[in-house]
Design a protein around this motif. Structure first.
Motif, mmCIF file in Angstrom:
data_model
loop_
_atom_site.group_PDB
_atom_site.id
_atom_site.type_symbol
_atom_site.label_atom_id
_atom_site.label_comp_id
_atom_site.label_asym_id
_atom_site.label_seq_id
_atom_site.Cartn_x
_atom_site.Cartn_y
_atom_site.Cartn_z
ATOM 1 N N CYS A 1 4.798 -0.784 -4.490
ATOM 2 C CA CYS A 1 4.354 0.284 -3.796
ATOM 3 C C CYS A 1 3.863 1.563 -4.747
ATOM 4 C CB CYS A 1 5.388 0.933 -2.952
ATOM 5 S SG CYS A 1 6.776 1.458 -3.934
ATOM 6 N N LEU A 2 4.273 1.399 -5.928
ATOM 7 C CA LEU A 2 3.871 2.419 -6.979
ATOM 8 C C LEU A 2 2.302 2.487 -7.124
ATOM 9 C CD1 LEU A 2 4.360 4.696 -9.183
ATOM 10 C CD2 LEU A 2 4.614 2.696 -10.773
ATOM 11 N N LYS A 3 1.767 1.369 -7.206
ATOM 12 C CA LYS A 3 0.512 1.366 -7.287
ATOM 13 C C LYS A 3 -0.450 1.247 -5.968
ATOM 14 C CE LYS A 3 -3.504 -1.145 -9.780
ATOM 15 N NZ LYS A 3 -3.824 -2.342 -10.500
ATOM 16 N N TYR A 4 0.185 0.617 -4.907
ATOM 17 C CA TYR A 4 -0.520 0.297 -3.826
ATOM 18 C C TYR A 4 -0.199 1.117 -2.503
ATOM 19 C CZ TYR A 4 -2.710 -3.547 -6.308
ATOM 20 O OH TYR A 4 -3.129 -4.508 -7.181
ATOM 21 N N GLY A 5 1.066 1.929 -2.642
ATOM 22 C CA GLY A 5 1.514 2.820 -1.691
ATOM 23 C C GLY A 5 2.448 1.919 -0.658
ATOM 24 N N LEU A 6 3.066 2.572 -0.071
ATOM 25 C CA LEU A 6 3.880 2.380 1.109
ATOM 26 C C LEU A 6 3.100 1.780 2.373
ATOM 27 C CD1 LEU A 6 6.131 5.654 0.849
ATOM 28 C CD2 LEU A 6 7.072 3.355 -0.039
ATOM 29 N N THR A 7 3.814 1.794 3.520
ATOM 30 C CA THR A 7 3.235 1.051 4.788
ATOM 31 C C THR A 7 2.133 2.309 5.505
ATOM 32 O OG1 THR A 7 4.900 -0.214 5.395
ATOM 33 C CG2 THR A 7 3.440 0.544 7.232
ATOM 34 N N VAL A 8 2.484 3.680 5.145
ATOM 35 C CA VAL A 8 1.719 4.611 5.768
ATOM 36 C C VAL A 8 0.501 4.631 4.943
ATOM 37 C CG1 VAL A 8 2.421 6.495 4.006
ATOM 38 C CG2 VAL A 8 1.648 6.998 6.518
ATOM 39 N N ASN A 9 0.209 4.272 3.592
ATOM 40 C CA ASN A 9 -0.859 4.359 2.876
ATOM 41 C C ASN A 9 -1.711 3.006 3.239
ATOM 42 O OD1 ASN A 9 1.458 5.104 0.694
ATOM 43 N ND2 ASN A 9 -0.202 6.745 1.305
ATOM 44 N N ASN A 10 -1.229 2.037 3.908
ATOM 45 C CA ASN A 10 -1.968 0.574 4.298
ATOM 46 C C ASN A 10 -2.235 0.535 5.690
ATOM 47 O OD1 ASN A 10 -2.073 -0.720 1.337
ATOM 48 N ND2 ASN A 10 -0.235 0.591 1.342
ATOM 49 N N VAL A 11 -1.836 1.435 6.525
ATOM 50 C CA VAL A 11 -1.880 1.261 8.048
ATOM 51 C C VAL A 11 -3.243 2.097 8.193
ATOM 52 C CG1 VAL A 11 -1.230 1.693 10.233
ATOM 53 C CG2 VAL A 11 0.235 0.497 8.579
ATOM 54 N N LEU A 12 -4.288 1.554 9.094
ATOM 55 C CA LEU A 12 -5.158 2.253 9.547
ATOM 56 C C LEU A 12 -5.186 2.732 10.921
ATOM 57 C CD1 LEU A 12 -8.044 -0.188 8.155
ATOM 58 C CD2 LEU A 12 -7.536 2.021 7.293
#
Length: 502
Positions: free
Chosen positions: A171-182
């Motif tokens: 998650c440090l580089k790619y983010g949490l769920t909120v950063n990957n949900v459209l």
């Protein structure tokens, strides 16, 4: 007179027998026989989630086969004024899926399809019961994957990930769920469809997507999620560094990030955690180290070589006593297997463990580790420490025996003090596990009364009767007052002092 905010705050208050019979008969008319459980022996497997210290039998369990049945159950419960607790795989560590005695557990386990993979748009559409790992498996033939990877990814579901805003080691580089949900589609408390976000670059109206992600099933029941997919990196290598001092290991994390390096993963484990996982999976860690730090780099071969060299140099400058770099994909997987199996490894050492989930600024990692060591002595309990160190997310594992009421009481106070210190250091009481019932009292530490009142107002706007997952996450004022009275240790600061530190 009790307000709408607290009428279902008591999770153990059962339905009157006549109301329970009416509920079961109504659900029988809506669901096939195999989709409804209401006898005690049938509902027993649903009495808790992964936080097994708290248990409660529901009035019934509904397992709809499709969205039409799901909607019908919600409408019926709304009409009968019955609480609903949505549940995925039950891997929650905060009691977020624990049933309400007056309510229905609404299992989304059968809505588990990966509906589509669009490799050009890099979007996956999935149902809430789809497993986290299954999405990456479905996307792999297109060279894509879903980045958030909780340690429970083999079992946890996307609906639960959305509810808790889950993270993982990358998650440090790619983010949490909120950063990957459209986009999130769902149903309101009365069964009406609602949609948050969009697969387009923008969405009309207010952007409420981040509000529903992490809302712990209290605003709507998720029925479909559109997820961002990312290319699978061509190369990934992990560096494992040993330290003879946990404070130095924590300081190394801050030093790496301060240097402008953002590893794909940056994880820290203390001596107890290292010993436990080595006995369990033999990952190849240095059992003589006070702490072990794992830093992964991914990208092209050139990018990885450059970043690995920089990380190695920073680790040695920070006091690492030994540094090892994976030389093959098999070795990389073996080194990560220890971190991924830290929780089950703890289960081999103790009858029970209590996993905390605070988040603090990275610069305070060393200070927190030193403080936890002091708490171990004060509460007379062992604690394994496993951190998503890159983003300051703590997972201390407090070892205890739940059959001993005194040990359980000490474990609870131990955990509460860790969370209070997290707030005092400028952090939060949760990073990815949610609040549920586990941290509901700690919400009184994190937030002032007027802030909690604002949260309750948002809840009422989406769920006026307060039927969706009631009694979780949002403490009523009387509960905060009682918690303030029973905080007992003299070294713990007052709520006012913690607020001033923030």
């Amino acid at each position: 007179m009790r307000s709408d905010d607290d009428r279902y705050a008591d999770l153990s208050a059962p339905l009157a027998p006549a109301r329970r019979r009416a509920l079961v008969e109504r659900l029988r008319a809506l669901l096939p026989a195999h989709c409804l459980l209401h006898r005690e022996e049938d509902t027993r497997p649903y009495e808790c989630d992964a936080l097994s210290a708290f248990r409660q039998l529901p009035a019934a369990v509904a397992l709809p086969d499709d969205e039409a049945q799901l909607r019908a159950v919600l409408k019926a419960c709304h009409e009968l004024d019955v609480p609903v607790v949505a549940r995925g795989a039950g891997t929650s560590l905060s009691g977020g899926a624990m049933p309400h005695a007056s309510g229905v557990v609404l299992s989304l386990a059968k809505l588990n399809r990966v509906l589509s993979i669009d490799p050009l748009a890099r979007v996956a559409r999935v149902q809430p019961g789809a497993r986290n790992l299954a999405i990456s498996e479905a996307a792999a033939p297109h060279g894509l994957c879903y980045a958030p990877d909780p340690s429970s990814q083999i079992a946890c579901t996307i609906g639960g990930n959305v509810a808790e805003n889950s993270g993982g080691v990358h998650c440090l580089k790619y983010g949490l769920t909120v950063n990957n949900v459209l986009r999130v589609r769902g149903l309101t408390v009365d069964g009406e469809p609602v949609e948050f976000g969009s697969e387009a670059l923008d969405t009309p109206g207010l952007d409420l997507l981040a509000l529903v992600v992490g809302s712990e099933g209290m605003l709507a029941v998720v029925t479909e999620v559109s997820l961002k997919l990312v290319p699978m990196p061509p190369v990934a290598r992990v560096v494992v560094a040993s330290f003879d001092d946990v404070v130095a290991a924590g300081d190394a994390v801050a030093r790496i990030v301060a240097a402008g390096v953002v590893p794909a993963g940056l994880e820290l484990m203390d001596r107890k955690a290292v010993a436990a996982v080595e006995q369990f999976v033999g990952a190849g860690y240095d059992t003589g180290a006070a702490a072990v730090l794992l830093a992964e780099s991914d990208g092209t071969a050139e990018e990885v070589d450059d970043e690995i060299a920089r990380v190695e140099r920073l680790l040695r400058e920070s006091g690492a006593t030994a540094v090892r770099v994976s030389q093959s994909e098999a070795e990389r997987a073996q080194l990560w297997s220890g971190r991924k199996n830290a929780f089950p490894a703890a289960g081999r050492l103790s009858p029970d463990y209590y996993c905390m989930d605070g988040t603090i600024p990275r610069r305070h990692l060393g200070r927190m580790l030193a403080a936890i060591a002091g708490m171990e002595e004060r509460y007379r309990l062992r604690c394994m420490n496993v951190f998503h160190a890159g983003d300051g997310n703590l997972h201390p594992l407090i070892l205890f025996d739940a059959n001993d009421p005194d040990e359980w009481e000490r474990a609870e106070r131990f955990g509460a003090e860790i969370l209070e210190l997290s707030v005092g250091l400028g952090g939060t009481i949760t990073g990815e596990h949610g609040v549920g019932i586990e941290k509901i009292d700690s919400m009184c530490v994190q937030f002032a009364p007027h802030e909690l009142a604002a949260f309750r107002a948002v809840k009422r706007a989406f769920d006026p009767p307060g039927l969706l997952n009631p009694g979780k996450a949002l403490p009523v004022p009387a509960r905060c007052a009682e918690y303030g009275r029973r905080r007992s240790h003299p070294e713990r600061p007052s709520f006012e002092e913690l607020a001033q530190r923030r």
